[in-house]
Design an enzyme around this catalytic site. Sequence first.
Site, PDB file in Angstrom:
ATOM      1  N   ARG A  77       0.839  -1.224   0.000  1.00 32.36           N
ATOM      2  CA  ARG A  77       0.000   0.000   0.000  1.00 32.36           C
ATOM      3  C   ARG A  77       0.861   1.256   0.000  1.00 32.36           C
ATOM      4  NH1 ARG A  77      -4.175  -0.773   4.756  1.00 32.36           N
ATOM      5  NH2 ARG A  77      -4.786   1.322   4.136  1.00 32.36           N
ATOM      6  N   GLN A 107      -9.545  10.254   7.864  1.00 36.07           N
ATOM      7  CA  GLN A 107      -9.384   8.856   8.291  1.00 36.07           C
ATOM      8  C   GLN A 107      -8.302   8.185   7.441  1.00 36.07           C
ATOM      9  OE1 GLN A 107     -13.285   6.596   8.926  1.00 36.07           O
ATOM     10  NE2 GLN A 107     -13.989   8.400   7.818  1.00 36.07           N
ATOM     11  N   ASN A 108      -7.879   8.883   6.390  1.00 38.93           N
ATOM     12  CA  ASN A 108      -6.982   8.240   5.435  1.00 38.93           C
ATOM     13  C   ASN A 108      -5.548   8.199   5.957  1.00 38.93           C
ATOM     14  OD1 ASN A 108      -9.197   7.980   3.856  1.00 38.93           O
ATOM     15  ND2 ASN A 108      -8.750   9.746   2.557  1.00 38.93           N
ATOM     16  N   HIS A 125      -6.503   7.989  11.780  1.00 41.81           N
ATOM     17  CA  HIS A 125      -6.097   6.584  11.764  1.00 41.81           C
ATOM     18  C   HIS A 125      -4.622   6.424  11.452  1.00 41.81           C
ATOM     19  CE1 HIS A 125     -10.598   5.672  10.859  1.00 41.81           C
ATOM     20  NE2 HIS A 125     -10.385   5.964  12.123  1.00 41.81           N
ATOM     21  N   CYS A 159      13.872  -3.000  14.335  1.00 39.18           N
ATOM     22  CA  CYS A 159      14.153  -1.760  15.084  1.00 39.18           C
ATOM     23  C   CYS A 159      15.641  -1.705  15.455  1.00 39.18           C
ATOM     24  CB  CYS A 159      13.311  -1.756  16.356  1.00 39.18           C
ATOM     25  SG  CYS A 159      13.759  -0.465  17.532  1.00 39.18           S
ATOM     26  N   CYS A 162      15.959  -1.970  19.489  1.00 45.71           N
ATOM     27  CA  CYS A 162      15.686  -3.161  20.339  1.00 45.71           C
ATOM     28  C   CYS A 162      15.487  -4.445  19.540  1.00 45.71           C
ATOM     29  CB  CYS A 162      14.428  -2.897  21.188  1.00 45.71           C
ATOM     30  SG  CYS A 162      12.897  -3.035  20.215  1.00 45.71           S
ATOM     31  N   GLY A 202     -16.430  10.919   1.034  1.00 49.68           N
ATOM     32  CA  GLY A 202     -15.914   9.588   0.734  1.00 49.68           C
ATOM     33  C   GLY A 202     -15.698   8.697   1.935  1.00 49.68           C
ATOM     34  N   THR A 203     -16.689   8.679   2.828  1.00 49.45           N
ATOM     35  CA  THR A 203     -16.573   7.723   3.933  1.00 49.45           C
ATOM     36  C   THR A 203     -17.873   6.960   4.098  1.00 49.45           C
ATOM     37  OG1 THR A 203     -16.101   7.418   6.304  1.00 49.45           O
ATOM     38  CG2 THR A 203     -17.194   9.491   5.667  1.00 49.45           C
ATOM     39  N   ALA A 246     -15.794  12.513  -5.545  1.00 46.33           N
ATOM     40  CA  ALA A 246     -15.197  13.660  -4.847  1.00 46.33           C
ATOM     41  C   ALA A 246     -14.406  14.569  -5.779  1.00 46.33           C
ATOM     42  CB  ALA A 246     -14.289  13.151  -3.724  1.00 46.33           C
TER      43      ALA A 246
HETATM   44  C1  BV8 Z   1     -11.210   2.663  18.850  1.00 42.26           C
HETATM   45  C2  BV8 Z   1      -6.038   2.287   9.476  1.00 42.26           C
HETATM   46  C3  BV8 Z   1     -11.182   2.694  21.222  1.00 42.26           C
HETATM   47  C4  BV8 Z   1      -5.582   0.905   9.146  1.00 42.26           C
HETATM   48  C5  BV8 Z   1      -8.420   2.076   9.986  1.00 42.26           C
HETATM   49  C6  BV8 Z   1     -17.851   2.306  18.928  1.00 42.26           C
HETATM   50  C7  BV8 Z   1     -16.991   3.193  19.567  1.00 42.26           C
HETATM   51  C8  BV8 Z   1     -15.618   2.993  19.534  1.00 42.26           C
HETATM   52  C9  BV8 Z   1     -15.075   1.912  18.802  1.00 42.26           C
HETATM   53  C10 BV8 Z   1     -15.933   1.043  18.170  1.00 42.26           C
HETATM   54  C11 BV8 Z   1     -17.290   1.226  18.228  1.00 42.26           C
HETATM   55  N1  BV8 Z   1     -17.876   0.225  17.515  1.00 42.26           N
HETATM   56  C12 BV8 Z   1     -16.918  -0.563  16.999  1.00 42.26           C
HETATM   57  C13 BV8 Z   1     -15.732  -0.103  17.392  1.00 42.26           C
HETATM   58  C14 BV8 Z   1     -14.455  -0.707  17.051  1.00 42.26           C
HETATM   59  C15 BV8 Z   1     -13.917  -0.201  15.717  1.00 42.26           C
HETATM   60  C16 BV8 Z   1     -14.948   0.003  14.666  1.00 42.26           C
HETATM   61  O1  BV8 Z   1     -15.435   1.117  14.460  1.00 42.26           O
HETATM   62  N2  BV8 Z   1     -15.247  -1.074  13.950  1.00 42.26           N
HETATM   63  C17 BV8 Z   1     -16.164  -0.977  12.841  1.00 42.26           C
HETATM   64  C18 BV8 Z   1     -15.689  -1.894  11.704  1.00 42.26           C
HETATM   65  C19 BV8 Z   1     -17.552  -1.336  13.357  1.00 42.26           C
HETATM   66  N3  BV8 Z   1     -13.188   1.022  15.938  1.00 42.26           N
HETATM   67  C20 BV8 Z   1     -11.911   0.914  16.360  1.00 42.26           C
HETATM   68  O2  BV8 Z   1     -11.381  -0.121  16.649  1.00 42.26           O
HETATM   69  C21 BV8 Z   1     -11.156   2.220  16.478  1.00 42.26           C
HETATM   70  N4  BV8 Z   1     -10.537   2.277  17.783  1.00 42.26           N
HETATM   71  O3  BV8 Z   1     -12.363   2.961  18.799  1.00 42.26           O
HETATM   72  O4  BV8 Z   1     -10.453   2.668  20.023  1.00 42.26           O
HETATM   73  C22 BV8 Z   1     -11.577   1.271  21.469  1.00 42.26           C
HETATM   74  C23 BV8 Z   1     -10.577   0.332  21.641  1.00 42.26           C
HETATM   75  C24 BV8 Z   1     -10.958  -0.998  21.904  1.00 42.26           C
HETATM   76  C25 BV8 Z   1     -12.314  -1.366  21.944  1.00 42.26           C
HETATM   77  C26 BV8 Z   1     -13.310  -0.405  21.718  1.00 42.26           C
HETATM   78  C27 BV8 Z   1     -12.946   0.915  21.484  1.00 42.26           C
HETATM   79  C28 BV8 Z   1     -10.005   2.270  15.471  1.00 42.26           C
HETATM   80  C29 BV8 Z   1     -10.537   2.287  14.075  1.00 42.26           C
HETATM   81  C30 BV8 Z   1      -9.380   2.583  13.101  1.00 42.26           C
HETATM   82  C31 BV8 Z   1      -9.164   1.393  12.212  1.00 42.26           C
HETATM   83  N5  BV8 Z   1      -8.145   1.733  11.207  1.00 42.26           N
HETATM   84  N6  BV8 Z   1      -7.449   2.411   9.117  1.00 42.26           N
HETATM   85  C32 BV8 Z   1      -5.489   0.698   7.666  1.00 42.26           C
HETATM   86  O5  BV8 Z   1      -5.763   1.632   6.880  1.00 42.26           O
HETATM   87  O6  BV8 Z   1      -5.096  -0.442   7.301  1.00 42.26           O
HETATM   88  S1  BV8 Z   1     -10.012   2.189   9.499  1.00 42.26           S
HETATM   89  C33 BV8 Z   1     -10.145   2.115   7.805  1.00 42.26           C
HETATM   90  O7  BV8 Z   1     -11.544   2.160   7.530  1.00 42.26           O
HETATM   91  C34 BV8 Z   1      -9.571   3.281   7.020  1.00 42.26           C
HETATM   92  O8  BV8 Z   1      -8.915   4.244   7.803  1.00 42.26           O
HETATM   93  C35 BV8 Z   1     -10.798   3.930   6.438  1.00 42.26           C
HETATM   94  O9  BV8 Z   1     -10.703   5.289   6.352  1.00 42.26           O
HETATM   95  C36 BV8 Z   1     -11.762   3.552   7.454  1.00 42.26           C
HETATM   96  C37 BV8 Z   1     -13.189   3.778   7.205  1.00 42.26           C
HETATM   97  O10 BV8 Z   1     -13.470   3.421   5.945  1.00 42.26           O
HETATM   98  P1  BV8 Z   1     -13.836   4.632   4.920  1.00 42.26           P
HETATM   99  O11 BV8 Z   1     -12.773   5.660   4.944  1.00 42.26           O
HETATM  100  O12 BV8 Z   1     -15.219   5.057   5.195  1.00 42.26           O
HETATM  101  O13 BV8 Z   1     -13.678   3.837   3.618  1.00 42.26           O
HETATM  102  P2  BV8 Z   1     -14.674   2.749   3.098  1.00 42.26           P
HETATM  103  O14 BV8 Z   1     -13.922   1.913   2.136  1.00 42.26           O
HETATM  104  O15 BV8 Z   1     -15.405   2.127   4.229  1.00 42.26           O
HETATM  105  O16 BV8 Z   1     -15.752   3.620   2.307  1.00 42.26           O
HETATM  106  C38 BV8 Z   1     -15.320   4.366   1.208  1.00 42.26           C
HETATM  107  C39 BV8 Z   1     -16.460   5.310   0.903  1.00 42.26           C
HETATM  108  O17 BV8 Z   1     -16.052   6.100  -0.204  1.00 42.26           O
HETATM  109  C40 BV8 Z   1     -17.743   4.588   0.486  1.00 42.26           C
HETATM  110  O18 BV8 Z   1     -18.844   5.194   1.132  1.00 42.26           O
HETATM  111  C41 BV8 Z   1     -17.817   4.847  -1.019  1.00 42.26           C
HETATM  112  O19 BV8 Z   1     -19.149   4.998  -1.476  1.00 42.26           O
HETATM  113  C42 BV8 Z   1     -17.099   6.156  -1.134  1.00 42.26           C
HETATM  114  N7  BV8 Z   1     -16.477   6.422  -2.436  1.00 42.26           N
HETATM  115  C43 BV8 Z   1     -16.005   5.530  -3.341  1.00 42.26           C
HETATM  116  N8  BV8 Z   1     -15.512   6.201  -4.410  1.00 42.26           N
HETATM  117  C44 BV8 Z   1     -15.661   7.537  -4.153  1.00 42.26           C
HETATM  118  C45 BV8 Z   1     -16.277   7.678  -2.894  1.00 42.26           C
HETATM  119  N9  BV8 Z   1     -16.567   8.874  -2.343  1.00 42.26           N
HETATM  120  C46 BV8 Z   1     -16.250   9.966  -3.067  1.00 42.26           C
HETATM  121  N10 BV8 Z   1     -15.650   9.919  -4.283  1.00 42.26           N
HETATM  122  C47 BV8 Z   1     -15.346   8.728  -4.852  1.00 42.26           C
HETATM  123  N11 BV8 Z   1     -14.767   8.688  -6.055  1.00 42.26           N
HETATM  124 ZN    ZN Z   2      12.332  -1.088  19.213  1.00 45.13          ZN
END
Ligand code: BV8
Ligand code: ZN
Length: 255
Positions: A77, A107-108, A125, A159, A162, A202-203, A246
């Site tokens: 990536r 979020q990107n 993120h 690293c 370490c 775009g989210t 977008a």
């Molecule tokens: C956390 C980095 C505290 C890695 C990513 C409630 C409260 C708190 C937490 C939770 C909760 N419920 C569930 C959770 C846990 C979890 C969560 O939300 N899970 C989901 C799946 C239900 N959240 C977490 O774990 C977060 N941490 O809350 O910490 C905690 C700790 C422990 C326990 C509880 C709480 C951390 C989340 C971060 C994860 N890391 N990314 C990597 O990139 O590999 S998230 C990842 O998905 C990306 O960052 C991405 O941005 C993100 C969201 O996706 P989108 O950006 O929306 O992208 P997606 O593909 O989904 O959609 C694309 C959109 O674009 C679509 O709508 C599409 O139609 C549109 N599109 C397409 N083409 C276009 C367009 N729009 C415009 N123009 C176009 N051309």
């Molecule tokens: Zn280290």
Amino acid sequence: MTTPTATTAVPDAVIDALQGARRVLVLSGAGMSAESGVPTFRDAQTGLWEAFDPTQLATLEAFQMDPPFVWAWYAWRMQLVGAVDPNAGHVALAALAGLREVTISTQNVDDLHERAGSSVAAHLHGSLFEPRCSECDTPYDGEVELPQEPVERLDPPTCPQCEGDVRPGVVWFGETLPEQAVEVTEAAVEALEPGDVVLVIGTSGLVYPAAGYPAMARAEGATVIEINPHESEISDMCHHVVRGPAAEVLAAIVG
Ligand code: BV8
Ligand code: ZN
């Protein structure tokens, strides 16, 4: 701002809202980078990763279980993002910052907003380009081998402090978001006043706590506008929705 020439109809109310806004908060997701050629999170993963659910790959447990397997995905990536350019949407947002007070919280994990000339207030993120040691957290600024093609496995760098495995500088599912990024975003939301605009671009609105910010912004009285070709989890709470890509829509709106 010019009258939009996009094939996507941009409601006059959106143009008027932006004309009248003093502040614009941008909340961008993977769709912001789609037209640059970066697969979104829920698109069918290109090639090698079709068989895997990203939310199963983007976890600390997956990395600890098999570092070379998870690191290979991120190295690919990093290579992919490095090989593409910011799109007209990134460029339009950078230009908008010359006309309005613009704050970007994304979020990107790519650097396309920055490469288009925007300053990004928060990477909620994390970033593909800030690897760090998975043991001692030391930022890693050494050599990173980037595969030209997706590969199944690639040993992560070690690293120098370490000997631990270097991990991607992203926030995995189950990990807390960077405190500073959350603070900056929440402060920007709380500073919003009626008449200000929030562009949610775009989210899918699936990932929390990032997905909660549009509702918080609406509660502050801001005008919330979604730019997304498809319905999302937050569409219902937006004042206006522009169902288009977008890059095309933002270029048309900002001109
Ligand atoms: C956390 C980095 C505290 C890695 C990513 C409630 C409260 C708190 C937490 C939770 C909760 N419920 C569930 C959770 C846990 C979890 C969560 O939300 N899970 C989901 C799946 C239900 N959240 C977490 O774990 C977060 N941490 O809350 O910490 C905690 C700790 C422990 C326990 C509880 C709480 C951390 C989340 C971060 C994860 N890391 N990314 C990597 O990139 O590999 S998230 C990842 O998905 C990306 O960052 C991405 O941005 C993100 C969201 O996706 P989108 O950006 O929306 O992208 P997606 O593909 O989904 O959609 C694309 C959109 O674009 C679509 O709508 C599409 O139609 C549109 N599109 C397409 N083409 C276009 C367009 N729009 C415009 N123009 C176009 N051309
Ligand atoms: Zn280290």
